[in-house]
Design a protein around this motif. Structure first.
Motif, PDB file in Angstrom:
ATOM      1  N   SER A 165       0.840  -1.192   0.000  1.00  0.00           N
ATOM      2  CA  SER A 165       0.000   0.000   0.000  1.00  0.00           C
ATOM      3  C   SER A 165       0.878   1.245   0.000  1.00  0.00           C
ATOM      4  N   ARG A 202       0.775   7.528   3.220  1.00  0.00           N
ATOM      5  CA  ARG A 202       0.409   8.905   2.917  1.00  0.00           C
ATOM      6  C   ARG A 202       1.584   9.859   3.137  1.00  0.00           C
ATOM      7  N   TRP A 257      -5.533   8.406  -6.369  1.00  0.00           N
ATOM      8  CA  TRP A 257      -6.137   8.829  -5.107  1.00  0.00           C
ATOM      9  C   TRP A 257      -7.377   9.674  -5.374  1.00  0.00           C
ATOM     10  N   SER A 272     -11.197   8.196  -4.522  1.00  0.00           N
ATOM     11  CA  SER A 272     -11.569   8.672  -3.184  1.00  0.00           C
ATOM     12  C   SER A 272     -12.278  10.016  -3.278  1.00  0.00           C
ATOM     13  N   ARG A 287      -8.937   0.236  -3.219  1.00  0.00           N
ATOM     14  CA  ARG A 287      -8.217   1.131  -2.315  1.00  0.00           C
ATOM     15  C   ARG A 287      -7.432   2.184  -3.091  1.00  0.00           C
ATOM     16  N   SER A 302      -0.795  -2.299   7.872  1.00  0.00           N
ATOM     17  CA  SER A 302      -2.238  -2.124   7.623  1.00  0.00           C
ATOM     18  C   SER A 302      -2.874  -1.067   8.511  1.00  0.00           C
ATOM     19  N   PRO A 327      -4.712   1.990   9.120  1.00  0.00           N
ATOM     20  CA  PRO A 327      -5.469   2.878   8.235  1.00  0.00           C
ATOM     21  C   PRO A 327      -5.158   4.358   8.457  1.00  0.00           C
ATOM     22  N   ARG A 328      -4.603   4.725   9.617  1.00  0.00           N
ATOM     23  CA  ARG A 328      -4.282   6.117   9.868  1.00  0.00           C
ATOM     24  C   ARG A 328      -3.129   6.615   9.021  1.00  0.00           C
ATOM     25  N   LEU A 363      -2.452   5.326   5.826  1.00  0.00           N
ATOM     26  CA  LEU A 363      -2.657   4.985   4.424  1.00  0.00           C
ATOM     27  C   LEU A 363      -3.565   6.014   3.756  1.00  0.00           C
ATOM     28  N   HIS A 396      -6.906   7.270   1.999  1.00  0.00           N
ATOM     29  CA  HIS A 396      -8.317   6.940   2.139  1.00  0.00           C
ATOM     30  C   HIS A 396      -9.175   8.064   1.576  1.00  0.00           C
TER      31      HIS A 396
END
Length: 503
Positions: A166, A169, A244, A248, A450, A496, A498-499, A501, A503
């Motif tokens: 992944s 960010r 992205w 998203s 994703r 993994s 999520p904070r 990556l 989104h």
């Protein structure tokens, strides 16, 4: 994902006035109707019509074994390209492979055989050209065998789940900063933005005058790094931001993301435009952007392959207009649409034949030395004494050519290093890897939407860069690959959280 289950009442019998659909007639989707409508004209055009038109051209060419082998190769490649275009599942890398083969190893050499002209002199005997065409066809068959092996790959049970790559960010922000800085250095070193809209000749002269690469040096490591870092990070950062924004809605509401995307759009318009870059690199830029912006559109995929053939035959040769300045420019004079195919870049079959002639003359096979030079491209010649030249330059110098900027197709590269058996095995493995990569890309883009899906960016870039890798030489193509791998390593994470990556 939770699935809601509802109680369904028994189906009522159809009213007498209704016409029940026969149970043996499956429902037809619009995509299937489109594929069936395109199938007949596309197959007829690629396999029979276009090769027939080229074969019917008036010319002094000899209708010998080369001519008939080229007809077979063109028809075979046309059938495979039609299959790639009409497939339900998008196969980006395989589609790019067959599009290159159809044009560069099929239609163009067939036109050269009919017209009796070649872009680069073929110095050997006719038998070497026959052997080169035969080996090219064998490589295509081996490639398809590798694809079949990948389809029937046994399923391994009890295998541990793989960690998903992944985009981090924060690391993506670092890549964006690196792209702006590296491109700015590239522009400053060459003397400002105006040189990027003049010609490729002025770009090369600007690199020479910048002191990065000495004019009398055989090593092009410095210029390769300057070009690579000035163009590759900007492209990859733009692609990641594009995906992205496409996938998203939250990203489209964030002004900082939109501003970064707009800024990188301007940077790419400057450093990756078709005027200051080789045509094959510009194809990479366009294909990667197209497949990233439309990750699930079968229409765009089919249009890219179908229109790519038309552009390669009619437009691509004339894009050489930007290679030289006004004093060195020679306008293209052609009596038909097929004349540029015998005067420009489609010398792959001829250069393969010249490679065979050079090896048979006494130089022998390289036994992996050429591949080693491509792998360790970053080692300068001042440290690696005796580092092999790229294959196109090596063959060109042996031929006594003044312009040694010649192609060396992957078929010739593998044959020069490992002979006929190694070339066949190489294309067998290549077909296997391409099929596996295309299959994984389909799964990851359709079932994994994703924004930070790394594979959704890597495969479109590889599909576009396949034109450069297939044309060769590999040593010239290795620089941007190494820089791209550095950029991908910078932004990729297997955690993994999520904070951290997208989104």
């Amino acid at each position: 994902m939770a699935v809601e289950v509802r109680d369904v009442a028994p189906t009522e019998p159809a009213a007498p006035s209704e016409s029940p659909v026969p149970p043996d007639v499956p429902p037809v989707s619009p995509r299937a109707v489109l594929s069936r409508a395109l199938a007949v004209p596309l197959v007829l055009g690629l396999v029979f019509l276009l090769p027939g038109v080229v074969a019917a051209l008036p010319g002094p060419g000899i209708r010998d074994e080369v001519y008939w082998l080229q007809l077979v190769l063109t028809g075979y490649a046309g059938a495979r390209l039609a299959a790639m275009t009409l497939t339900v599942r998008r196969r980006l890398i395989q589609g790019s492979f067959w599009m290159f083969v159809y044009v560069a190893l099929g239609v163009a050499p067939l036109a050269q055989a009919v017209l009796g002209q070649t872009p680069t002199p073929v110095v050997g005997t006719r038998s070497d050209l026959v052997l080169a065409t035969t080996l090219s066809l064998i490589g295509l068959v081996a490639y398809d065998v590798g694809v079949l092996l990948a389809r029937h790959r046994p399923v391994l049970r009890n295998r541990a789940p793989r960690r998903t790559a992944s985009v981090s960010r924060r690391r993506l922000y670092l890549l964006v900063v690196l792209a702006f800085v590296a491109s700015a250095v590239f522009v400053v070193k060459l003397g400002g933005p105006t040189v990027f809209f003049s010609s490729r000749q002025e770009i090369s002269e600007g690199i020479q005058s910048s002191g990065v690469a000495a004019a009398d040096s055989e090593s092009h490591v410095g210029s390769a790094f300057l070009r690579g870092f000035g163009t590759v990070p900007a492209l990859l950062a733009f692609l990641f931001l594009t995906r992205w924004l496409v996938t998203s809605r939250a990203a489209r509401r964030r002004p900082v993301v939109v501003l970064m995307w707009v800024g990188l759009l301007g940077v790419n318009a400057l450093v990756n435009n078709p005027i200051s870059n080789p045509r094959y690199w510009f194809l990479t830029v366009m294909f990667s952007i197209l497949f990233t912006a439309f990750p699930k559109s079968p229409v765009m995929y089919r249009a890219a392959l179908a229109m790519g053939v038309v552009a390669a035959l009619l437009l691509f040769p004339f894009m050489d207009r930007f290679r030289y300045d006004e004093s060195g420019h020679r306008p293209v004079e052609s009596e038909s649409a097929f004349d540029p195919l015998v005067r420009k870049d489609y010398d792959q079959i001829g250069m393969f034949a010249n490679t065979i002639t050079m090896v048979d003359s006494g130089t022998g096979h390289a036994y992996g030395r050429q591949l080693a030079a491509s792998t360790f491209f970053f080692v300068p010649r001042s440290i690696w004494h005796g580092k092999p030249l790229d294959s196109g330059v090596r063959v060109g110098q042996w031929m006594g050519m003044q312009n040694t900027n010649l192609s060396s197709p992957l078929w010739a590269e593998l044959w020069l290093d490992f002979g006929a058996v190694g070339m066949t095995g190489g294309f067998l493995g290549l077909g296997y890897l391409c099929a596996r990569a295309d299959r994984r890309y389909t799964v990851r883009t359709l079932d994994d939407p994703r924004p930070g899906n790394v594979l959704a960016i890597v495969i479109p870039v590889v599909a576009g860069y396949a034109f450069i890798l297939l044309r060769g030489p590999l040593l010239q193509a290795s620089g941007r690959i190494g820089i791209a791998m550095v950029c991908l390593a910078l932004v990729t994470t297997f955690r993994s959280d999520p904070r951290k990556l997208l989104h």
